[in-house]
Design an enzyme around this catalytic site. Structure first.
Site, mmCIF file in Angstrom:
data_model
loop_
_atom_site.group_PDB
_atom_site.id
_atom_site.type_symbol
_atom_site.label_atom_id
_atom_site.label_comp_id
_atom_site.label_asym_id
_atom_site.label_seq_id
_atom_site.Cartn_x
_atom_site.Cartn_y
_atom_site.Cartn_z
ATOM 1 N N ARG A 172 0.820 -1.228 0.000
ATOM 2 C CA ARG A 172 0.000 0.000 0.000
ATOM 3 C C ARG A 172 0.843 1.263 0.000
ATOM 4 O O ARG A 172 0.466 2.270 0.608
ATOM 5 C CB ARG A 172 -0.960 0.035 1.189
ATOM 6 C CG ARG A 172 -2.063 -0.989 1.141
ATOM 7 C CD ARG A 172 -3.184 -0.547 0.214
ATOM 8 N NE ARG A 172 -4.174 -1.601 0.081
ATOM 9 C CZ ARG A 172 -5.383 -1.562 0.635
ATOM 10 N NH1 ARG A 172 -5.754 -0.521 1.300
ATOM 11 N NH2 ARG A 172 -6.205 -2.557 0.464
ATOM 12 N N ARG A 231 -3.450 6.404 0.772
ATOM 13 C CA ARG A 231 -4.005 7.660 1.290
ATOM 14 C C ARG A 231 -3.130 8.376 2.310
ATOM 15 O O ARG A 231 -3.430 9.507 2.686
ATOM 16 C CB ARG A 231 -5.387 7.388 1.896
ATOM 17 C CG ARG A 231 -6.465 7.239 0.842
ATOM 18 C CD ARG A 231 -7.787 6.878 1.474
ATOM 19 N NE ARG A 231 -7.717 5.540 2.046
ATOM 20 C CZ ARG A 231 -8.672 4.988 2.788
ATOM 21 N NH1 ARG A 231 -9.765 5.668 3.055
ATOM 22 N NH2 ARG A 231 -8.538 3.765 3.263
ATOM 23 N N ARG A 274 -6.752 11.640 -6.065
ATOM 24 C CA ARG A 274 -7.974 10.845 -5.969
ATOM 25 C C ARG A 274 -9.215 11.696 -5.682
ATOM 26 O O ARG A 274 -10.346 11.224 -5.889
ATOM 27 C CB ARG A 274 -7.829 9.802 -4.849
ATOM 28 C CG ARG A 274 -6.934 8.614 -5.158
ATOM 29 C CD ARG A 274 -7.701 7.431 -5.744
ATOM 30 N NE ARG A 274 -8.770 6.990 -4.865
ATOM 31 C CZ ARG A 274 -10.057 7.244 -5.013
ATOM 32 N NH1 ARG A 274 -10.467 7.916 -6.056
ATOM 33 N NH2 ARG A 274 -10.938 6.821 -4.156
ATOM 34 N N TYR A 297 -15.010 -11.632 -0.053
ATOM 35 C CA TYR A 297 -15.691 -10.366 -0.385
ATOM 36 C C TYR A 297 -16.979 -10.611 -1.150
ATOM 37 O O TYR A 297 -17.990 -9.939 -0.944
ATOM 38 C CB TYR A 297 -14.766 -9.460 -1.211
ATOM 39 C CG TYR A 297 -13.722 -8.759 -0.372
ATOM 40 C CD1 TYR A 297 -14.072 -7.691 0.456
ATOM 41 C CD2 TYR A 297 -12.404 -9.164 -0.390
ATOM 42 C CE1 TYR A 297 -13.126 -7.059 1.247
ATOM 43 C CE2 TYR A 297 -11.452 -8.535 0.397
ATOM 44 C CZ TYR A 297 -11.817 -7.488 1.208
ATOM 45 O OH TYR A 297 -10.890 -6.866 1.989
HETATM 46 O O1 1CP Z 1 0.232 0.628 -3.264
HETATM 47 C C1 1CP Z 1 -0.399 -0.429 -3.371
HETATM 48 O O2 1CP Z 1 -0.294 -1.355 -2.564
HETATM 49 C C2 1CP Z 1 -1.228 -0.641 -4.631
HETATM 50 C C3 1CP Z 1 -2.600 -0.473 -4.495
HETATM 51 C C4 1CP Z 1 -3.549 -1.466 -3.818
HETATM 52 C C5 1CP Z 1 -3.434 -2.841 -3.523
HETATM 53 C C6 1CP Z 1 -2.231 -3.747 -3.680
HETATM 54 C C7 1CP Z 1 -4.851 -1.067 -3.447
HETATM 55 C C8 1CP Z 1 -5.399 0.286 -3.590
HETATM 56 N N1 1CP Z 1 -5.533 -2.177 -3.020
HETATM 57 C C9 1CP Z 1 -4.685 -3.260 -3.039
HETATM 58 C C10 1CP Z 1 -5.018 -4.650 -2.701
HETATM 59 C C11 1CP Z 1 -6.172 -4.908 -1.812
HETATM 60 N N2 1CP Z 1 -7.424 -4.351 -1.846
HETATM 61 C C12 1CP Z 1 -6.174 -5.906 -0.822
HETATM 62 C C13 1CP Z 1 -5.002 -6.827 -0.557
HETATM 63 C C14 1CP Z 1 -3.990 -6.190 0.296
HETATM 64 C C15 1CP Z 1 -4.369 -6.072 1.726
HETATM 65 O O3 1CP Z 1 -4.539 -7.112 2.371
HETATM 66 O O4 1CP Z 1 -4.492 -4.930 2.186
HETATM 67 C C16 1CP Z 1 -7.438 -5.926 -0.207
HETATM 68 C C17 1CP Z 1 -7.897 -6.812 0.930
HETATM 69 C C18 1CP Z 1 -8.228 -4.939 -0.863
HETATM 70 C C19 1CP Z 1 -9.646 -4.630 -0.603
HETATM 71 C C20 1CP Z 1 -9.838 -3.208 -0.285
HETATM 72 N N3 1CP Z 1 -9.746 -2.206 -1.212
HETATM 73 C C21 1CP Z 1 -10.047 -2.625 0.991
HETATM 74 C C22 1CP Z 1 -10.184 -3.371 2.312
HETATM 75 C C23 1CP Z 1 -11.611 -3.503 2.704
HETATM 76 C C24 1CP Z 1 -11.850 -4.367 3.917
HETATM 77 O O5 1CP Z 1 -12.429 -3.873 4.875
HETATM 78 O O6 1CP Z 1 -11.472 -5.569 3.885
HETATM 79 C C25 1CP Z 1 -10.120 -1.238 0.801
HETATM 80 C C26 1CP Z 1 -10.391 -0.181 1.831
HETATM 81 C C27 1CP Z 1 -9.910 -1.002 -0.588
HETATM 82 C C28 1CP Z 1 -9.841 0.299 -1.286
HETATM 83 C C29 1CP Z 1 -8.484 0.701 -1.653
HETATM 84 N N4 1CP Z 1 -7.679 -0.008 -2.532
HETATM 85 C C30 1CP Z 1 -6.499 0.667 -2.696
HETATM 86 C C31 1CP Z 1 -6.555 1.856 -1.907
HETATM 87 C C32 1CP Z 1 -5.470 2.874 -1.811
HETATM 88 C C33 1CP Z 1 -7.804 1.866 -1.254
HETATM 89 C C34 1CP Z 1 -8.335 2.942 -0.347
HETATM 90 C C35 1CP Z 1 -9.441 3.730 -0.959
HETATM 91 C C36 1CP Z 1 -9.083 5.003 -1.687
HETATM 92 O O7 1CP Z 1 -7.964 5.343 -1.994
HETATM 93 O O8 1CP Z 1 -10.023 5.765 -1.969
#
Ligand code: 1CP
Length: 374
Positions: free
Chosen positions: A50, A54, A63, A177
């Site tokens: 990540r 953010r 964003r 999910y």
């Molecule tokens: O920099 C990076 O890592 C690249 C971007 C990236 C990656 C690898 C994002 C952007 N998401 C992911 C993978 C991802 N998404 C995972 C696997 C990694 C981990 O375990 O964290 C998972 C579980 C998700 C699902 C997801 N997407 C969640 C979690 C929800 C939950 O409660 O389980 C969330 C909040 C997101 C949204 C998201 N994806 C990425 C970002 C930066 C965000 C935040 C929202 C935004 O920027 O508006």
């Protein structure tokens, strides 16, 4: 006038080049790839899960006001977000900005990103009959081509500075999910399927695996130089359920991706498996066809080395919350971590992703400490 014409021609020419998955600039820093393959390195490579997120004000600005999945569908935005952390920190790898949930979307499921709550599926899978609502086949170049375009553009724009990592969610994590309809503390709806509907669960996991294999091969064809598979929800499975419903699919993915890359005459890329909280499976994971095993912070480095032998490179595993401590403490924690893992066959990272309230300066201190002590 003539000047203008020349400039226009040049611009068109260079943007055409950037849309093709070939003619990429030469790689200048291969430390991450060397470490992934267990080769000697000048320093311990470092990146953060990540890292495009953010916690960076420039990320929030890019964003701002944009729907999350609309951002994921814009190659230019994905490219910009991927490059942002590289401008700040001496990282050894970039990971393409996207999300694991683009696969359920490609299978026809609707997802909305609710601010403050995260991703939500308004119509999650409720019973095995709902599997019929999923698209029977996904043409990844059609349905996920926007990710491939983002990878190609980013690989050009990165200009060979560091390698670009592509990724996917693993089948079990995506299944959670699709059934839970969003994040969940217990995953009890998805786990209920494993006990009540094992055959339907395997059908869904197999369908996801088939899409994931094509998706990962497509990412390499588009320019990804390494691949990470996120089994983020391994922790809610016990050893037996992991062995039944996660591991066989993780193995199938690495085997089939490598096979396909070979058949298509493409270079093999290192693959990383990150099964969060699956200590009990580390030995099996080290035999599952991945070059790198990612670790969360709840395992001792020595124990992870004992369980995985010298078969794989290890990646991880500082507690992300250690970034809330002082910079001096971060340095000390990093030094201890490097001493414990050793400097060979090791990629420094956090044990999970960065959180939005983390201080970019402390992220910088983490990365600087890896360079200092490696
Ligand atoms: O920099 C990076 O890592 C690249 C971007 C990236 C990656 C690898 C994002 C952007 N998401 C992911 C993978 C991802 N998404 C995972 C696997 C990694 C981990 O375990 O964290 C998972 C579980 C998700 C699902 C997801 N997407 C969640 C979690 C929800 C939950 O409660 O389980 C969330 C909040 C997101 C949204 C998201 N994806 C990425 C970002 C930066 C965000 C935040 C929202 C935004 O920027 O508006």
């Amino acid at each position: 006038m003539v000047q203008g014409l020349v400039t226009d021609t040049l611009l068109t020419h260079s943007s055409m080049e950037q849309s093709l998955p070939e003619g990429f600039p030469a790689l200048q820093n291969d430390t991450f790839l060397r470490a992934a393959r267990g080769e000697e390195c000048r320093h311990v490579p470092v990146w953060c899960m990540r890292q495009a997120g953010r916690y960076l004000p420039e990320f929030r600005e890019t964003r701002a006001g944009q729907d999350f999945f609309a951002s994921c569908r814009s190659p230019e935005i994905c490219c910009e977000l991927t490059l942002q952390p590289l401008r700040r920190f001496p990282l050894d790898a970039a990971i393409i900005f996207s999300d694991i949930l683009v696969i359920p979307q490609a299978l026809g499921m609707e997802i909305v990103m609710e601010p403050g709550r995260g991703p939500v599926f308004p119509n999650p899978l409720q019973s095995p009959e709902d599997l019929q609502k999923l698209k029977p086949a996904v043409d990844v170049s059609q349905d996920l081509g926007y990710v491939f375009q983002a990878i190609t553009l980013t690989r050009h724009k990165i200009a060979g500075k560091v390698p670009l990592i592509g990724f996917t969610g693993a089948p079990w994590t995506l299944m959670t999910y699709m059934i839970e309809g969003g994040g969940s503390a217990t995953m009890s709806k998805a786990k209920r399927w494993l006990y009540q509907h094992p055959a339907a669960s395997h059908q869904l996991l197999q369908q996801l695996t088939d899409v994931i294999v094509d998706y990962l091969v497509g990412q390499v064809a588009a320019g990804a130089q390494a691949l990470q598979v996120f089994e983020s929800h391994a922790g809610c499975l016990g050893p037996q359920q992991f062995a039944d419903f996660s591991l066989p699919y993780l193995r199938d993915i690495s085997r089939r991706v490598k096979e396909k890359l070979k058949t298509e005459g493409r270079e093999e890329v290192p693959m990383i498996v990150f099964a969060k909280d699956a200590h009990y499976a580390l030995e099996d994971l080290s035999h599952s066809g991945y070059e790198v095993v990612g670790l969360d912070w709840t395992i001792r480095p020595q124990e992870a080395r004992e369980k995985t032998g010298r078969r794989v490179t290890l990646q991880g595993n500082m507690d992300p919350c250690a970034l809330y401590s002082s910079k001096e403490n971060i340095e000390q924690v990093v030094k201890n971590m490097l001493d414990a893992f050793g400097r060979k066959a090791y990629i420094a990272n956090l044990g999970h992703g960065l959180y939005p309230d983390m201080d970019p300066e402390h992220v910088g201190a983490f990365i600087a400490a890896v360079h200092k002590y490696s």
